[in-house]
Design a protein around this motif. Structure first.
Motif, PDB file in Angstrom:
ATOM      1  N   PHE A  87       0.819  -1.212   0.000  1.00 51.71           N
ATOM      2  CA  PHE A  87       0.000   0.000   0.000  1.00 51.71           C
ATOM      3  C   PHE A  87       0.854   1.263   0.000  1.00 51.71           C
ATOM      4  CE2 PHE A  87      -3.243  -2.936   1.863  1.00 51.71           C
ATOM      5  CZ  PHE A  87      -4.207  -2.758   0.889  1.00 51.71           C
ATOM      6  N   GLY A  88       1.908   1.283   0.824  1.00 52.21           N
ATOM      7  CA  GLY A  88       2.753   2.476   0.880  1.00 52.21           C
ATOM      8  C   GLY A  88       3.494   2.694  -0.429  1.00 52.21           C
ATOM      9  N   GLY A  89       4.162   1.647  -0.894  1.00 52.68           N
ATOM     10  CA  GLY A  89       4.994   1.756  -2.092  1.00 52.68           C
ATOM     11  C   GLY A  89       4.216   2.180  -3.322  1.00 52.68           C
ATOM     12  N   ILE A  90       3.054   1.585  -3.566  1.00 50.41           N
ATOM     13  CA  ILE A  90       2.357   1.942  -4.808  1.00 50.41           C
ATOM     14  C   ILE A  90       1.756   3.341  -4.735  1.00 50.41           C
ATOM     15  CG2 ILE A  90       1.946  -0.447  -5.551  1.00 50.41           C
ATOM     16  CD1 ILE A  90      -1.016  -0.017  -4.903  1.00 50.41           C
ATOM     17  N   ASN A  91       1.349   3.761  -3.544  1.00 52.59           N
ATOM     18  CA  ASN A  91       0.801   5.115  -3.458  1.00 52.59           C
ATOM     19  C   ASN A  91       1.881   6.174  -3.595  1.00 52.59           C
ATOM     20  OD1 ASN A  91      -2.251   5.230  -3.038  1.00 52.59           O
ATOM     21  ND2 ASN A  91      -1.604   3.480  -1.793  1.00 52.59           N
ATOM     22  N   ASN A 106       5.697 -10.087  -8.262  1.00 52.36           N
ATOM     23  CA  ASN A 106       5.354  -9.218  -9.386  1.00 52.36           C
ATOM     24  C   ASN A 106       3.951  -8.646  -9.244  1.00 52.36           C
ATOM     25  OD1 ASN A 106       3.832 -11.506 -10.041  1.00 52.36           O
ATOM     26  ND2 ASN A 106       4.145 -11.253 -12.238  1.00 52.36           N
ATOM     27  N   TYR A 107       3.383  -8.744  -8.027  1.00 51.71           N
ATOM     28  CA  TYR A 107       2.020  -8.254  -7.851  1.00 51.71           C
ATOM     29  C   TYR A 107       1.887  -7.455  -6.555  1.00 51.71           C
ATOM     30  CZ  TYR A 107       2.044 -12.460  -4.993  1.00 51.71           C
ATOM     31  OH  TYR A 107       2.373 -13.413  -4.076  1.00 51.71           O
ATOM     32  N   HIS A 108       0.863  -6.617  -6.534  1.00 50.48           N
ATOM     33  CA  HIS A 108       0.434  -5.943  -5.311  1.00 50.48           C
ATOM     34  C   HIS A 108      -0.626  -6.817  -4.665  1.00 50.48           C
ATOM     35  CE1 HIS A 108      -1.106  -2.923  -2.569  1.00 50.48           C
ATOM     36  NE2 HIS A 108      -2.304  -3.095  -3.073  1.00 50.48           N
ATOM     37  N   LEU A 109      -0.479  -7.038  -3.369  1.00 48.32           N
ATOM     38  CA  LEU A 109      -1.418  -7.922  -2.664  1.00 48.32           C
ATOM     39  C   LEU A 109      -2.374  -7.100  -1.822  1.00 48.32           C
ATOM     40  CD1 LEU A 109      -2.255 -10.782  -1.727  1.00 48.32           C
ATOM     41  CD2 LEU A 109      -0.539 -10.569   0.068  1.00 48.32           C
ATOM     42  N   GLN A 160      -4.106   2.189   6.070  1.00 49.44           N
ATOM     43  CA  GLN A 160      -4.355   3.619   5.886  1.00 49.44           C
ATOM     44  C   GLN A 160      -3.120   4.468   6.169  1.00 49.44           C
ATOM     45  OE1 GLN A 160      -6.435   5.771   4.654  1.00 49.44           O
ATOM     46  NE2 GLN A 160      -7.660   4.088   3.889  1.00 49.44           N
ATOM     47  N   VAL A 161      -2.361   4.115   7.202  1.00 45.83           N
ATOM     48  CA  VAL A 161      -1.142   4.873   7.514  1.00 45.83           C
ATOM     49  C   VAL A 161      -0.164   4.771   6.335  1.00 45.83           C
ATOM     50  CG1 VAL A 161       0.868   5.018   9.034  1.00 45.83           C
ATOM     51  CG2 VAL A 161      -1.411   4.631  10.008  1.00 45.83           C
ATOM     52  N   ALA A 162      -0.001   3.558   5.819  1.00 48.18           N
ATOM     53  CA  ALA A 162       0.929   3.352   4.702  1.00 48.18           C
ATOM     54  C   ALA A 162       0.479   4.138   3.478  1.00 48.18           C
ATOM     55  CB  ALA A 162       1.017   1.861   4.370  1.00 48.18           C
TER      56      ALA A 162
END
Lengths: 443, 443
Positions: free
Chosen positions: B21-25, B44-47, B326-328
């Motif tokens: 969540f943090g990295g992709i945002n 290779n995926y976001h979980l 949410q924090v991430a």
């Protein structure tokens, strides 16, 4: 301590080994019969093999083409399912040896299907990839996506080619459908996901030893299929056999070589025979000689159906029926009716295969289909192919999930399930001593 | 030969470790920034972790909660994704050591998330099961279904109890949601799929060391949750700690014992720190001390966000923010804005968490939710829970597949994906020498 725990019954017991097309149709046909049905399978699900190639090419999730066997038979009171590996038959005692103990039978039906046949070529068997089970399809998907990821890390063109060349061996429906799906990965996914990779380094080959693809269909369908594959950029090599394959370099009978780390073998299948039968009933391809009611030669209560059965009484098929789903389905249903007949003292009716036609999809909007004397190709065959496969897929949920994937893919050109499911070094599940070794290591 | 092959650019390079969540945002927030973004992840995926428990309990297919990272960023030209395991940081040289070679950075952001925390108890760590990754969830599903199948083969009631008792440790949202889902398996699936198994031998326990479940929510929500769990037949043990667990017998702090082969541990998480940092910045739970703009203490260009960051400047959270999505998400988005600010010579803005509320589902028609001073429970909270999760799930296809699964389950009480994906003895894929060991064995 471990034992099958199947409740004893006064009714005769029919033991079915294998929950594929043959096994489940036989079990269903026995729903109201005065027998106890015991269904055994090494997996807890029925696999819809015709769509396996879409799992392997990231077009469908594995769960969408597998249906829990307990779900299929939840309303069939006379059926007991056990997950088991069957080892051998002791036919003189009417006993089956399995990993969950011994199981007595009155009727035994061998419906174990088939596995990839490398025709005794050990070098190819070691280095090529077969695709007959769900785990194999998932492994192919992981492997293919990994080739793409790893290609990005290379500079040597030859090494990149090895990772991006994909070779299908066998021009039957599986080889054609796989080749088409790989060509679509190349066309629609590679440029979007890997814009840095030179697309000309990825090539899809289809190698067929005979003079045409889809040899079981008409000449016209073969020609149509060739055109479709050509349109998608698949390099089809006819009259070409595989000579050697060491895992990186493929040598062909015409003297050519192809650099590839991915040789997908769908050039043949062979039966899964159980131990305990004399060589005289086993054929070189692992299937068993049966008479016109699927009774195994020389036995009075052991039957084989589907890919495991070689029936030679039909003059239209002097070498026996093809190893296709329709034969298994029809033999399963008819053997069910025949067992009911025999319990009522009637004679069993000879089996005769009713060819409902055959079809193969090449890619988006392109398929070939032949049934009841009608020959279709292109868009209408493609729609027919999808309809037939959706209707035959078990379960409402699976039908919907597959439909959504197709619908989504049609409009977006995307493939949703291109994920690599692997264990990371840092997050291996701590599966303790109480968990069986097989659970821990064999996901 | 292997090297990251990331094209050099004149722009400053922001390397993000972790596609959660943090990295992709963060990566999304940098879309139009004059930087080169390099995103690294071992997968290779976001979980979508909030729905992991539904994969583990056969309610969703694994593919439906994973989204290919390349798909997320296919239109973001300044982003380069590489699948990599990051090993260590050499901060004096601004270099990251990975399994695909060394990667230079100008800004480094550690967004590696968290893993199960057994708080140093090795016996429990060895025998209990964590659930933080997709493969762990699939393994739990396989394992649980296997317990059901194997229970059928036993006669000793104590051994059957061991296989059918499931214990969740930790009364946070994960423990509550898992316990509720297991209770529904017991209620709706067990009687249909395994009519031969005595249902009273299957019990679901939720063990919580503190005085209430969902301690981060209001007292009223805790009480509602307890009622809901009780309705479903979950045995909740409050003020009870786990003392010992040898894989079959669980000893509790109140002196009681539970026979179980399935201890699911969600009582804590810990960070995934990289090597190369002094002990002074690492906290006992593996996270890193950061200042109000997520800068790691003592560094000028290394940031940590999400579960990996411990930020202590907010007087409302004297022990730091909770390790929640949410924090991430908010830290990722804000760090993106801050990096853009710093490139324009502006000062970075201090982060302040905006609590959007929290929610947990207990089972069919039952959930609790709190946001903006509103407290919901029961059916309306359950609908809200589903809506929030569907909306936050990435990708149209995944949303549809999850929706269909829920819709189907609501009306049929069935769970579609209860399949055991394992390698059978007879059909192990022949993965040749050219396939990496990791591909071959670690599906």
């Amino acid at each position: 301590m471990i034992q099958p725990n199947i409740p004893e019954s006064d009714r005769p017991r029919v033991v079915i080994v294998g929950g594929g097309f043959g096994g489940i149709n036989l079990a269903k046909a026995l729903k109201h019969a005065p027998v106890q049905v015991v269904l055994l399978d090494r997996n807890n699900y029925h696999l819809f093999q015709p769509l396996l190639y879409q799992v392997a090419t990231a077009g469908l999730e594995p769960d969408s083409i597998a249906f829990p066997l307990r779900g299929i038979f939840k309303n069939q009171k006379n059926l007991h399912f056990r997950m088991a590996e069957v080892k051998a038959v002791r036919s003189e005692e009417n006993v089956l040896e399995t990993n969950i103990g011994e199981i007595r039978y009155n009727y035994l039906v061998i419906a174990t299907g088939s596995n990839t046949n490398f025709f005794g070529n050990n070098q190819i068997a070691e280095n090529a990839i077969g695709m007959k089970s769900l785990i194999e399809a998932v492994q192919i998907r992981n492997y293919v996506l990994k080739q793409f990821e790893e290609s990005l890390l290379l500079n040597d063109e030859r090494l990149i080619r090895r990772k991006l060349n994909f070779v299908m061996v066998g021009g039957g429906p599986t080889g054609v459908e796989l080749a088409g799906a790989f060509a679509e990965l190349r066309k629609y996914i590679l440029p979007k996901d890997y814009p840095e990779l030179p697309i000309h380094l990825m090539n899809i080959f289809l190698v067929e030893a005979g003079p045409r693809v889809l040899a079981s269909m008409s000449e016209a369908s073969s020609v149509n299929t060739l055109k479709g594959l050509d349109f998608l950029g698949v390099k089809v090599l006819l009259n070409t056999a595989v000579k050697e394959y060491d895992g990186t370099t493929l040598k062909l009978s015409n003297g050519d070589t192809i650099e590839t780390q991915s040789l997908l073998w769908s050039a043949g299948v062979k039966g899964f025979p159980l131990e305990g039968f004399p060589d005289s009933v086993l054929l070189p391809n692992g299937s068993m000689k049966v008479n016109e009611v699927n009774l195994v030669e020389g036995y009075s209560n052991i039957y084989a159906i589907g890919d495991m059965a070689r029936m030679l009484n039909d003059e239209r098929f002097p070498k026996g029926y093809p190893m296709v789903a329709q034969v298994a389905i029809q033999q399963g249903a008819q053997l069910g009716a025949n067992i009911k007949n025999s319990l009522r003292g009637k004679v069993m009716k000879a089996f005769r295969y009713k060819d409902l036609g055959s079809m193969a999809t090449i890619g988006r909007n392109r398929a070939v289909a032949e049934f009841a004397g009608i020959r279709l190709s292109g868009y209408i065959a493609w729609i027919a192919w999808m309809a037939v496969h959706l209707l035959n897929l078990l379960g409402f949920r699976n039908k919907l999930v597959v439909f959504i994937n197709w619908f989504y893919r049609y409009f977006t050109y995307d493939r949703g399930t291109r994920i690599i499911i692997k264990r990371g070094a840092a997050n291996i599940v701590k599966l303790g001593k109480t968990m069986d070794q097989t659970t821990a290591s064999n996901i």
